[in-house]
Motif scaffolding. Structure first.
Motif, PDB file in Angstrom:
ATOM      1  N   LEU A  60       0.635 -41.628   1.240  1.00  0.00           N
ATOM      2  CA  LEU A  60       0.068 -41.935   2.552  1.00  0.00           C
ATOM      3  C   LEU A  60       1.154 -42.391   3.526  1.00  0.00           C
ATOM      4  N   LEU A  61       2.067 -43.224   3.058  1.00  0.00           N
ATOM      5  CA  LEU A  61       3.168 -43.667   3.922  1.00  0.00           C
ATOM      6  C   LEU A  61       4.011 -42.476   4.357  1.00  0.00           C
ATOM      7  N   GLY A  62       4.272 -41.583   3.429  1.00  0.00           N
ATOM      8  CA  GLY A  62       5.032 -40.378   3.767  1.00  0.00           C
ATOM      9  C   GLY A  62       4.291 -39.533   4.792  1.00  0.00           C
ATOM     10  N   LYS A  63       2.987 -39.454   4.638  1.00  0.00           N
ATOM     11  CA  LYS A  63       2.199 -38.643   5.576  1.00  0.00           C
ATOM     12  C   LYS A  63       2.255 -39.200   6.990  1.00  0.00           C
ATOM     13  N   LEU A  64       2.332 -40.519   7.110  1.00  0.00           N
ATOM     14  CA  LEU A  64       2.441 -41.120   8.449  1.00  0.00           C
ATOM     15  C   LEU A  64       3.735 -40.674   9.125  1.00  0.00           C
ATOM     16  N   LEU A  65       4.824 -40.731   8.383  1.00  0.00           N
ATOM     17  CA  LEU A  65       6.117 -40.331   8.963  1.00  0.00           C
ATOM     18  C   LEU A  65       6.155 -38.829   9.241  1.00  0.00           C
ATOM     19  N   LEU A  66       5.621 -38.048   8.317  1.00  0.00           N
ATOM     20  CA  LEU A  66       5.625 -36.598   8.544  1.00  0.00           C
ATOM     21  C   LEU A  66       4.756 -36.223   9.737  1.00  0.00           C
ATOM     22  N   ALA A  67       3.640 -36.913   9.913  1.00  0.00           N
ATOM     23  CA  ALA A  67       2.784 -36.652  11.078  1.00  0.00           C
ATOM     24  C   ALA A  67       3.529 -36.997  12.364  1.00  0.00           C
ATOM     25  N   SER A  68       4.276 -38.105  12.349  1.00  0.00           N
ATOM     26  CA  SER A  68       5.056 -38.497  13.534  1.00  0.00           C
ATOM     27  C   SER A  68       6.058 -37.408  13.887  1.00  0.00           C
ATOM     28  N   VAL A 101       2.619 -46.811  12.464  1.00  0.00           N
ATOM     29  CA  VAL A 101       3.963 -46.404  12.872  1.00  0.00           C
ATOM     30  C   VAL A 101       3.949 -46.219  14.382  1.00  0.00           C
ATOM     31  N   HIS A 102       4.831 -46.940  15.079  1.00  0.00           N
ATOM     32  CA  HIS A 102       5.020 -46.696  16.506  1.00  0.00           C
ATOM     33  C   HIS A 102       5.977 -45.518  16.652  1.00  0.00           C
ATOM     34  N   LEU A 103       5.610 -44.539  17.459  1.00  0.00           N
ATOM     35  CA  LEU A 103       6.516 -43.448  17.826  1.00  0.00           C
ATOM     36  C   LEU A 103       6.853 -43.621  19.299  1.00  0.00           C
ATOM     37  N   LEU A 104       8.137 -43.845  19.568  1.00  0.00           N
ATOM     38  CA  LEU A 104       8.614 -44.100  20.935  1.00  0.00           C
ATOM     39  C   LEU A 104       9.583 -42.988  21.327  1.00  0.00           C
TER      40      LEU A 104
END
Ligand code: AMP
Length: 114
Positions: A60-68, A101-104
């Motif tokens: 799930l953590l990996g999916k957050l980063l991959l989605a970003s 995850v904040h994406l800036l």
């Protein structure tokens, strides 16, 4: 864990400017943006903080980063660059206890952060 405003957004109980969604992840614009692009990526299955993540949350953590990263590519700023941030607890500046995850993007980021 107690319910948070982000779980209410996942359940569509309160509005949000949703910009990305897949089976596990929802992303919406931050109400108080710190950059021209400021999007929050959250797991639909809530985990309170990074401290609360366990081995079975690794995918799930990996999916957050991959989605970003996928969103950055879709929006066309991946090559120019961006920053992803996870705040944890008081010193990290976490205010909503549903891991995100904040994406800036859209401006030059400074380092070190304040
Ligand atoms: P953090 O401080 O890392 O926990 O980040 C929480 C972020 O959520 C902050 O940047 C807030 O501006 C943002 N935020 C809080 N409530 C909402 C909301 N209802 N919709 C969008 N962003 C929100």
């Amino acid at each position: 864990m107690s319910d948070t405003i982000f779980s209410k957004i996942v359940r569509r109980e309160i509005p949000a400017d949703i910009v990305y969604e897949n089976d596990d992840v929802l992303a919406f614009r931050d109400l108080n943006p710190q950059a021209p692009v400021h999007v929050l990526f959250i797991p639909k299955r809530a985990v309170a903080t990074l401290n609360d993540a366990i081995a079975t949350d690794a995918e799930l953590l990996g999916k957050l980063l991959l989605a970003s990263a996928e969103y950055a590519r879709q929006q066309g700023f991946a090559e120019q660059g961006y920053r992803t941030v996870i705040n944890c607890n008081d010193d990290g500046g976490q205010t909503v206890f549903h891991l995100h995850v904040h994406l800036l993007a859209g401006r030059r980021m400074t380092w070190p952060p304040g």
